[in-house]
Design an enzyme around this catalytic site. Structure first.
Site, PDB file in Angstrom:
ATOM      1  N   GLU A   1      43.783 -12.927  60.572  1.00 59.99           N
ATOM      2  CA  GLU A   1      42.823 -12.100  61.310  1.00 59.99           C
ATOM      3  C   GLU A   1      41.596 -12.949  61.627  1.00 59.99           C
ATOM      4  O   GLU A   1      40.969 -13.486  60.718  1.00 59.99           O
ATOM      5  CB  GLU A   1      42.439 -10.876  60.471  1.00 59.99           C
ATOM      6  CG  GLU A   1      41.290 -10.048  61.004  1.00 59.99           C
ATOM      7  CD  GLU A   1      41.481  -9.591  62.452  1.00 59.99           C
ATOM      8  OE1 GLU A   1      42.512  -8.973  62.761  1.00 59.99           O
ATOM      9  OE2 GLU A   1      40.578  -9.880  63.284  1.00 59.99           O
TER      10      GLU A   1
ATOM     11  N   CYS B   1      43.567  13.414  64.521  1.00 62.44           N
ATOM     12  CA  CYS B   1      43.513  12.897  65.895  1.00 62.44           C
ATOM     13  C   CYS B   1      44.206  13.827  66.887  1.00 62.44           C
ATOM     14  O   CYS B   1      44.038  13.694  68.096  1.00 62.44           O
ATOM     15  CB  CYS B   1      44.161  11.524  65.951  1.00 62.44           C
ATOM     16  SG  CYS B   1      45.952  11.552  65.614  1.00 62.44           S
TER      17      CYS B   1
ATOM     18  N   GLN C   1      58.289  31.496  58.746  1.00 64.84           N
ATOM     19  CA  GLN C   1      57.246  32.188  59.510  1.00 64.84           C
ATOM     20  C   GLN C   1      57.862  32.807  60.764  1.00 64.84           C
ATOM     21  O   GLN C   1      58.481  32.109  61.567  1.00 64.84           O
ATOM     22  CB  GLN C   1      56.135  31.218  59.920  1.00 64.84           C
ATOM     23  CG  GLN C   1      54.981  31.946  60.603  1.00 64.84           C
ATOM     24  CD  GLN C   1      53.903  31.012  61.125  1.00 64.84           C
ATOM     25  OE1 GLN C   1      54.157  30.206  62.023  1.00 64.84           O
ATOM     26  NE2 GLN C   1      52.707  31.125  60.584  1.00 64.84           N
TER      27      GLN C   1
ATOM     28  N   CYS D   1      49.796  14.906  67.076  1.00 63.49           N
ATOM     29  CA  CYS D   1      50.929  15.793  66.780  1.00 63.49           C
ATOM     30  C   CYS D   1      50.918  17.005  67.713  1.00 63.49           C
ATOM     31  O   CYS D   1      51.943  17.377  68.287  1.00 63.49           O
ATOM     32  CB  CYS D   1      50.915  16.231  65.315  1.00 63.49           C
ATOM     33  SG  CYS D   1      49.314  16.810  64.741  1.00 63.49           S
TER      34      CYS D   1
ATOM     35  N   CYS E   1      45.588  12.310  56.851  1.00 62.55           N
ATOM     36  CA  CYS E   1      45.550  12.704  58.262  1.00 62.55           C
ATOM     37  C   CYS E   1      44.150  12.478  58.816  1.00 62.55           C
ATOM     38  O   CYS E   1      43.158  12.875  58.210  1.00 62.55           O
ATOM     39  CB  CYS E   1      45.932  14.184  58.372  1.00 62.55           C
ATOM     40  SG  CYS E   1      45.442  14.915  59.938  1.00 62.55           S
TER      41      CYS E   1
ATOM     42  N   TYR F   1      48.679  35.009  68.537  1.00 59.31           N
ATOM     43  CA  TYR F   1      50.040  35.358  68.971  1.00 59.31           C
ATOM     44  C   TYR F   1      50.197  36.878  68.936  1.00 59.31           C
ATOM     45  O   TYR F   1      49.247  37.601  68.636  1.00 59.31           O
ATOM     46  CB  TYR F   1      51.071  34.627  68.108  1.00 59.31           C
ATOM     47  CG  TYR F   1      51.028  33.117  68.296  1.00 59.31           C
ATOM     48  CD1 TYR F   1      51.315  32.556  69.542  1.00 59.31           C
ATOM     49  CD2 TYR F   1      50.674  32.265  67.262  1.00 59.31           C
ATOM     50  CE1 TYR F   1      51.258  31.176  69.742  1.00 59.31           C
ATOM     51  CE2 TYR F   1      50.617  30.881  67.451  1.00 59.31           C
ATOM     52  CZ  TYR F   1      50.906  30.345  68.690  1.00 59.31           C
ATOM     53  OH  TYR F   1      50.835  28.987  68.896  1.00 59.31           O
TER      54      TYR F   1
ATOM     55  N   CYS G   1      53.640  11.867  64.618  1.00 59.15           N
ATOM     56  CA  CYS G   1      52.325  11.680  63.990  1.00 59.15           C
ATOM     57  C   CYS G   1      51.867  10.268  64.342  1.00 59.15           C
ATOM     58  O   CYS G   1      52.641   9.313  64.216  1.00 59.15           O
ATOM     59  CB  CYS G   1      52.437  11.846  62.483  1.00 59.15           C
ATOM     60  SG  CYS G   1      50.945  11.332  61.596  1.00 59.15           S
TER      61      CYS G   1
HETATM   62  C1  LIG Z   1      51.370  20.361  65.710  1.00 60.17           C
HETATM   63  C2  LIG Z   1      50.940  21.622  65.028  1.00 60.17           C
HETATM   64  C3  LIG Z   1      51.769  22.736  65.054  1.00 60.17           C
HETATM   65  C4  LIG Z   1      51.375  23.918  64.425  1.00 60.17           C
HETATM   66  N1  LIG Z   1      52.230  24.988  64.437  1.00 60.17           N
HETATM   67  C5  LIG Z   1      51.874  26.115  63.767  1.00 60.17           C
HETATM   68  C6  LIG Z   1      52.782  27.211  63.668  1.00 60.17           C
HETATM   69  O1  LIG Z   1      53.920  27.156  64.142  1.00 60.17           O
HETATM   70  N2  LIG Z   1      52.352  28.317  63.013  1.00 60.17           N
HETATM   71  C7  LIG Z   1      51.120  28.389  62.418  1.00 60.17           C
HETATM   72  O2  LIG Z   1      50.798  29.399  61.817  1.00 60.17           O
HETATM   73  N3  LIG Z   1      50.269  27.352  62.478  1.00 60.17           N
HETATM   74  C8  LIG Z   1      50.619  26.224  63.112  1.00 60.17           C
HETATM   75  N4  LIG Z   1      49.764  25.149  63.106  1.00 60.17           N
HETATM   76  C9  LIG Z   1      48.505  25.234  62.352  1.00 60.17           C
HETATM   77  C10 LIG Z   1      48.639  24.633  60.959  1.00 60.17           C
HETATM   78  O3  LIG Z   1      49.447  25.422  60.140  1.00 60.17           O
HETATM   79  C11 LIG Z   1      47.258  24.491  60.286  1.00 60.17           C
HETATM   80  O4  LIG Z   1      46.712  25.750  60.123  1.00 60.17           O
HETATM   81  C12 LIG Z   1      46.292  23.629  61.088  1.00 60.17           C
HETATM   82  O5  LIG Z   1      46.907  22.410  61.413  1.00 60.17           O
HETATM   83  C13 LIG Z   1      44.977  23.351  60.354  1.00 60.17           C
HETATM   84  O6  LIG Z   1      45.169  22.808  59.093  1.00 60.17           O
HETATM   85  P1  LIG Z   1      45.407  21.237  58.814  1.00 60.17           P
HETATM   86  O7  LIG Z   1      44.447  20.467  59.662  1.00 60.17           O
HETATM   87  O8  LIG Z   1      45.109  21.041  57.372  1.00 60.17           O
HETATM   88  O9  LIG Z   1      46.806  20.968  59.173  1.00 60.17           O
HETATM   89  C14 LIG Z   1      50.122  23.975  63.748  1.00 60.17           C
HETATM   90  C15 LIG Z   1      49.309  22.855  63.731  1.00 60.17           C
HETATM   91  C16 LIG Z   1      49.690  21.686  64.353  1.00 60.17           C
HETATM   92  C17 LIG Z   1      48.774  20.495  64.296  1.00 60.17           C
HETATM   93  S1  SF4 Z   2      49.062  13.015  64.494  1.00 61.33           S
HETATM   94 FE1  SF4 Z   2      48.513  14.955  63.526  1.00 61.33          FE
HETATM   95  S2  SF4 Z   2      49.129  14.734  61.397  1.00 61.33           S
HETATM   96 FE2  SF4 Z   2      49.124  12.676  62.287  1.00 61.33          FE
HETATM   97  S3  SF4 Z   2      47.081  11.861  61.821  1.00 61.33           S
HETATM   98 FE3  SF4 Z   2      46.934  12.770  63.856  1.00 61.33          FE
HETATM   99  S4  SF4 Z   2      46.291  14.889  63.472  1.00 61.33           S
HETATM  100 FE4  SF4 Z   2      46.999  14.077  61.534  1.00 61.33          FE
END
Ligand SMILES: Cc1cc2nc3c(=O)[nH]c(=O)nc-3n(C[C@H](O)[C@H](O)[C@H](O)COP(=O)(O)O)c2cc1C
Ligand code: SF4
Length: 659
Positions: free
Chosen positions: A424, A351, A102, A354, A348, A173, A371
């Protein structure tokens, strides 16, 4: 299992072995200066080994000198980065997965100091309302140069043997800034009409096609809907119908797939959602794109469960399920789904630890990216529980407490061949998670407990519930080591008079259902996450609530996305907020506060007061245990009342390091 999710499909001429896509995820583990690191190889390799069909890397900088998001990110603005990218592609290919890189520039959403520039580039000088950085309108020369940087970075992606290039036009972006009328206020040929706003991306795509030939797959990620209503700006930015037009335009230009996302920084909670967003909540927008184009559509929509993703594909709403966090929490998500081992998936819980750690990772005093529920995330190069020495030799380990920490320790101990016995005192396992999942929209938090219990039962770990262990009980198993993970209790400072009053409660009293209130006037003292969420639960039951907080702001120390999430709902309830108020005394039904700035005494009467001032570690038995056993290890809340990540991390490490 899941025949739709596990059928192959082509993007351009590249055959993706199944419909699981790990979407881009910044992780702050590259080498300083933009090189692919051993940590990257291990991080992506683990997800490829786990059966993910297509892996899209974190956003990679096309211009390291003006366009990085953090200090440990990959770059592609020079040929010197090609060998690293090639190594990454080879690693992913080793397991039969495909890889896309990307490419991005953050524009107004970057931090000027991190980039060493005076102001960030953007189509117009509109300051981002999230990062508040100085921003300047790009000159036409700057635009031409930037188009060239995207194209030459794409050439390097191909040269490195990666399968696909993805241009990051989502999440506000630089590319998205040109596409959206919210951020693009230009009056020249790069702004105004739809055609003009698309020109920057069009030139990138045209130039890339010309350089890479007709067959090299190009994808674009877009925020189909910028959800500006979420930021209190309804009518601004791209709405779903605009996003669909962009997708149609890009498909007509001949790109090979479209990756559908949502939001910009001002509406970040719609891009990477906090816990309250339901699985599938934004699937409708993706389906609208799918209906409008005849190229493959990848989409994210809080996909967590294979059955849900499989059905979305079967129903023709999308072609590929996209998620970053599903694969962060469990790198083997795809293989487990394929084998029908759904219960084995560590889902996941949204939360956002990350994202919180990613955003603060450049600060030396903050934790590394990770995570909360998968301690190995980002550390795969040095941490793999499956590869720990299997030297437990059936030796017993007493684990006192079946909260997240104790259960994680027991899981890893069992992997090492020890025979943990988990004690427990409550009837069920889960510790604080049993309460943390009770507030509105927090069911996902309970998934952690379900998975941990399943993992222990599958490994045949003995769990004894319903009785606090005595020294006798622990002696009886002749443990090789004793792990103390017995959680925490609410802080009730003796210095505050009246906390032992009969109308004074703790959040656990409320969240456990021990007490309930309807249509009452209630006071919540302390606005950490537990206090706020308890207030929300009580607010839902029709109570009138006042929340008092000693610090200057409500929700001190909370990650802002989670705070916005809960406050969006709380603000619609009958809840009044009083920051800068320190509890002095509770006198019967009267709660008395002192303001921290003007030192006024403020008081009010309530039907009940719920005191949420944090937790302190439970230390029962610790001294006795230390006197009798050589190896006594404290973990989780038993060390420091804290968060899931700390509980899991201390449990994992205690088990991994037991000698
Ligand atoms: C820590 C983190 C970093 C991310 N970095 C990017 C990124 O570099 N580019 C991007 O397009 N999306 C990024 N995203 C978005 C994810 O690709 C995704 O669209 C988003 O987490 C929602 O989907 P999910 O909850 O299933 O992960 C990021 C998400 C998280 C949580
Ligand atoms: S830290 Fe990120 S990937 Fe891990 S459980 Fe929480 S939201 Fe999900």
């Amino acid at each position: 299992m899941y025949e739709h999710l596990f059928s192959s499909m082509k993007i351009g001429n590249v055959e993706i072995p199944n419909r699981t896509v790990m979407t881009a995820m910044g992780n702050h583990i590259a080498e300083l200066g933009g090189f692919v690191s051993d940590a990257d190889i291990a991080f992506y390799g683990a997800r490829a080994k786990g059966g993910t069909g297509l892996i899209i890397t974190e956003c990679v900088a096309v211009d390291g000198s003006t366009g990085i998001g953090n200090m440990k990110q990959m770059w592609a603005d020079d040929d010197k980065f090609i060998p690293g990218l090639k190594r990454l592609a080879d690693e992913v290919h080793k397991y039969g997965s495909k890889i896309a890189i990307q490419l991005y520039h953050p524009g107004r959403q970057g931090i000027a100091a991190v980039n060493g520039v005076e102001s960030m580039k953007s189509p117009s000088a509109t300051e981002c309302q999230c990062v508040h950085q100085p921003t300047h309108e790009m000159t036409k020369d700057e635009i031409k140069q930037m188009v060239g940087k995207f194209i030459s970075a794409a050439k390097r992606v191909k040269e490195a043997g990666c399968d696909i290039v993805e241009f990051h036009g989502a999440h506000g972006y630089l590319i998205g800034q040109f596409d959206s009328p919210y951020t693009n206020k230009r009056t020249d040929e790069y702004g105004g009409s739809f055609e003009n706003r698309m020109r920057f991306l069009d030139e990138i795509i045209d130039g890339t096609r010309a350089e890479l030939g007709p067959d090299y797959p190009i994808m674009v990620r877009i925020s189909v809907n910028e959800h500006m209503d979420y930021a209190g700006l309804p009518g601004e930015g791209l709405k779903a119908e605009d996003g669909v037009e962009i997708a149609k335009h890009l498909a007509a230009k001949g790109i090979d797939a479209i990756n559908v996302s949502a939001g910009i920084y001002e509406t970040m909670n719609t891009s990477w959602e906090p816990v309250s967003f339901d699985q599938g909540w934004k699937l409708g927008d993706a389906a609208a794109v799918k209906k409008a184009v005849d190229i493959p559509v990848i989409a994210t929509a809080v996909f967590r469960e294979p059955a849900y993703a499989d059905k979305a594909i079967a129903d023709g709403l999308i072609d590929f399920m996209g998620s970053a966090r599903a694969f962060n929490a469990d790198p083997e998500w795809a293989n487990k789904a394929k084998e029908g081992r759904d219960a084995d998936i560590r889902k996941c819980i949204s939360c956002l630890y990350c994202m919180e750690t990613l955003m603060s990772a450049d600060f030396p005093d903050k934790p590394d990216f990770g995570c909360a529920i998968n301690y190995e995330s980002g550390k795969e190069w040095k941490c793999n529980a499956e590869e720990l020495p299997k030297d437990g030799a059936g030796r017993k380990v007493a684990v006192i407490g079946a909260g997240p920490s104790g259960m994680e320790a027991a899981r890893v101990l069992a992997l090492r061949g020890f025979a943990p016995v988990v004690f427990e005192k409550n009837d069920k396992v889960g510790g604080q998670i049993n309460y943390a999942c009770k507030p509105p929209k927090k069911e996902k938090t309970g998934w952690l407990k379900e998975w941990q219990e399943h993992a222990l039962r599958s490994a045949g770990v003995e769990i004894r519930t319903g009785k606090a262990p005595t020294m006798e009980d622990i002696r009886a198993i002749e443990p090789y080591a004793v792990f103390v993970a017995q959680g925490s209790s609410p802080v009730m400072p003796r210095s505050i008079k009246g906390l032992d009053g009969e109308n004074v409660y703790t959040p656990v009293d409320v969240l456990s259902g021990k007490v309930s209130f309807e249509n009452k006037k209630l006071c919540v003292v302390g606005s950490g996450m537990t206090g706020i969420e308890t207030a929300e639960l009580l607010g839902e039951a029709g109570n009138k609530i006042s929340v008092y907080e000693m610090m200057d702001d409500i929700g001190p120390g909370l990650f802002f996305q989670n705070l916005i999430d809960v406050m969006t709902r709380v603000s619609k309830m009958d809840i009044a907020l009083f920051p800068k108020h320190m509890l002095k005394e509770i006198d019967g039904t009267t709660a008395i506060f002192e303001t921290t700035d003007t030192h006024e005494i403020v008081q009010d009467t309530f039907d009940a007061v719920i005191v949420s001032l944090g937790v302190r570690p439970n230390a029962d038995l610790v001294e006795e245990l230390k006197a009798e056993f050589d190896k006594v290890v404290l973990m989780g809340d038993a060390v420091k009342g804290g968060r899931i990540a700390a509980a899991i991390g201390t449990g994992y490490m205690a088990a991994a390091e037991l000698k």
